[in-house]
Scaffold this active site. Structure first.
Site, PDB file in Angstrom:
ATOM      1  N   CYS A 329       0.840  -1.206   0.000  1.00  0.00           N
ATOM      2  CA  CYS A 329       0.000   0.000   0.000  1.00  0.00           C
ATOM      3  C   CYS A 329       0.875   1.255   0.000  1.00  0.00           C
ATOM      4  O   CYS A 329       1.577   1.518  -0.962  1.00  0.00           O
ATOM      5  CB  CYS A 329      -0.977  -0.043   1.175  1.00  0.00           C
ATOM      6  SG  CYS A 329      -2.382   1.089   0.961  1.00  0.00           S
ATOM      7  N   HIS A 431      -3.694  -5.307   1.065  1.00  0.00           N
ATOM      8  CA  HIS A 431      -3.452  -5.751   2.437  1.00  0.00           C
ATOM      9  C   HIS A 431      -3.964  -7.187   2.576  1.00  0.00           C
ATOM     10  O   HIS A 431      -4.859  -7.616   1.855  1.00  0.00           O
ATOM     11  CB  HIS A 431      -4.212  -4.874   3.431  1.00  0.00           C
ATOM     12  CG  HIS A 431      -3.726  -3.468   3.495  1.00  0.00           C
ATOM     13  ND1 HIS A 431      -2.544  -3.105   4.086  1.00  0.00           N
ATOM     14  CD2 HIS A 431      -4.292  -2.310   3.044  1.00  0.00           C
ATOM     15  CE1 HIS A 431      -2.391  -1.793   4.008  1.00  0.00           C
ATOM     16  NE2 HIS A 431      -3.426  -1.292   3.375  1.00  0.00           N
TER      17      HIS A 431
END
Length: 496
Positions: A329, A431
């Site tokens: 991310c 994630h």
């Protein structure tokens, strides 16, 4: 509706774990149960099926309760972006960024979404397990505190007050908290729980008797210290984390000041051939095989921190020597060529240079992408064609430049992430991807092969979460007076 609330004498005393255990116990008792936390402050969040964002602790508790996580279980989520400003998320969606003082001045507005969520949950469930935040006795915050006693009043819930004996001063913390509460608030506290106990309980008995004589409130349980095996609520848990032993592969995670969703790496901690460490200063560097740049609430601010920390030259040397570097991310975004922020979403300066390790550029725009994702691996050499699941929570949109090799293909055909020509530097917005055992084991075996080690044929077993929740319920049955807890839920009081 019926409810039980868990409050604590401080942060990180075990409220979330106790609520998780209560959710599973009540499910096993045949009840439709849901967790609830009016307001959560955490960078460790989760995404619901419809793309809403809530605190991870409520998502875990919902799973323990056999319920699908929804935004009503955590109607307000605060995600700190700096020392004095947070993103305010209401019913799973971005509301606005607010300074702490401004938010405190508007907390009365937040009661409306809290009430709306409670109304909806009351129509679907038999009982709520309600979690407080921090301590209900913070005198500077009590007037505008909507997550502790105000919530208890809204649901008319009896309160269990939990204290952590492992940090010391357990009797003082319980007595001090009760003394600060107003009489009507104190009347809601119907049971005390001492958590994280080590040793011989008989040595504690004189103190328990004194506590009851002093307060008139029974101690309903002394819970022994244990590894709960569930995702912690926030990065406070990293402070007490202990590294164990040696392993074939050493993984270092950069601990950014604004690190988010560090539970991404729990499966790696559980792998038999991995030693995982968190690194925030040069002296902690060691000799890692892999360095991970994790998610962060503010990519640009933490990129500045990385450049000032002294860690960047070590990362550059690691890369030059053929070491593996992974970005998740925000960590992935800073590994690119450029970061554009024309609208000042994260930073005032609209154009920042990235680390230039991957041929991607990121543009920050208002509007966050939050979604559960299924994908398959595209990286050559390992993980190719293997399916994995994860979730996305990010503002930046990637633009793959010439020569970019995608890492993943989503179920809808779009692609995410990038891997360099050597295959040793890669990143993704996803994630939770290490929760996919086959994909993760393929990557770990790829690392083992580079070190001249044989692959492990098996997929690394990830502890079955359902077994973890069942074990937590058994833990309560052994150490908590659940008959008394049931009586409180049924509004029958506790006799002593």
């Amino acid at each position: 509706m019926k409810a039980i609330m868990v409050q604590g004498t401080a942060s990180d005393v075990g409220k979330s774990v106790l609520c998780t255990a209560l959710c599973r116990w009540l499910l096993e008792e045949g009840l439709r149960v849901a967790p609830f936390k009016a307001q959560n402050m955490a960078l460790n969040s989760a995404v619901t099926r419809d793309g809403g964002e809530i605190g991870r602790s409520q998502a875990v508790q919902a799973e323990a309760a056999g319920a699908e996580a929804c935004v009503d279980m955590n109607p307000i989520l605060l995600k700190p972006k700096g020392d004095r400003i947070s993103e305010v998320i209401v019913h799973g969606r971005h509301y606005r960024d607010m300074a702490a003082g401004d938010y405190q001045a508007h907390t009365h507005e937040m009661l409306q979404p809290v009430r709306q969520s409670l109304d909806r949950l009351s129509q679907r469930y038999d009982v709520l397990v309600v979690e407080g935040a921090g301590s209900p006795a913070e005198v500077n915050l009590k007037e505008r505190d909507i997550v502790n006693m105000r919530t208890a009043e809204l649901v008319d819930a009896p309160v269990l007050l939990v204290a952590d004996i492992d940090r010391g001063g357990v009797f003082a913390s319980l007595i001090g908290t009760l003394e600060i509460l107003e009489p009507h608030e104190r009347a809601r506290v119907r049971g005390l729980v001492i958590n994280k106990f080590r040793g011989d309980r008989s040595l504690l008995e004189p103190g328990l008797k004194w506590l009851y004589q002093r307060t008139g409130i029974p101690v309903l349980g002394v819970l022994p210290y244990r590894d709960p095996g569930i995702d912690p609520e926030d990065s406070l848990a990293l402070d007490s984390r202990k590294e164990t032993g040696d392993a074939a592969l050493e993984v270092a995670v950069i601990r950014f000041p604004r690190i988010s969703n560090f539970t991404d790496f729990a499966p790696l901690e559980g792998a038999s051939d991995v030693r995982l460490r968190y690194v925030s200063r040069v002296s902690e560097w060691g000799n890692p095989d892999v360095v991970i740049l994790p998610g962060t609430k503010n990519t640009i601010a933490d990129l500045f921190w990385l450049r000032q920390s002294g860690l960047l030259p070590l990362l550059e040397a690691h890369r030059a020597q053929g070491g593996e570097i992974v970005g998740i991310c925000g960590g992935y975004q800073m590994m690119g060529v450029r970061l554009h922020d024309p609208d000042g979403v994260e930073w005032d300066d609209p154009d920042q240079e990235g680390l230039r390790w991957l041929p991607v550029a990121t543009t920050f725009r208002p509007g966050k992408r939050t979604a559960q994702v299924r994908a398959r691996g595209l990286a050559p050499g390992w993980g190719y064609g293997l399916e994995l699941e994860g979730y996305e929570i990010h503002l930046g949109r990637e633009d793959c430049l010439t020569g970019a090799i995608p890492l993943l293909e989503r179920e809808d055909g779009t692609r995410d992430g990038c891997v360099n020509d050597s295959g040793r530097v890669w990143g993704t917005h996803l994630h939770g991807l290490f929760q996919s055992p086959a994909w993760t084991r393929s990557w770990l075996n790829h690392l083992r092969q580079r070190k001249g080690l044989p692959p492990l044929d098996r997929e690394e077993p990830i502890r079955e979460r359902d077994q973890i929740y069942a074990a937590l319920a058994d833990w309560l049955r052994e150490h908590l007076d659940l008959e008394a807890v049931r009586a409180l839920i049924e509004r029958k009081g506790v006799r002593r």
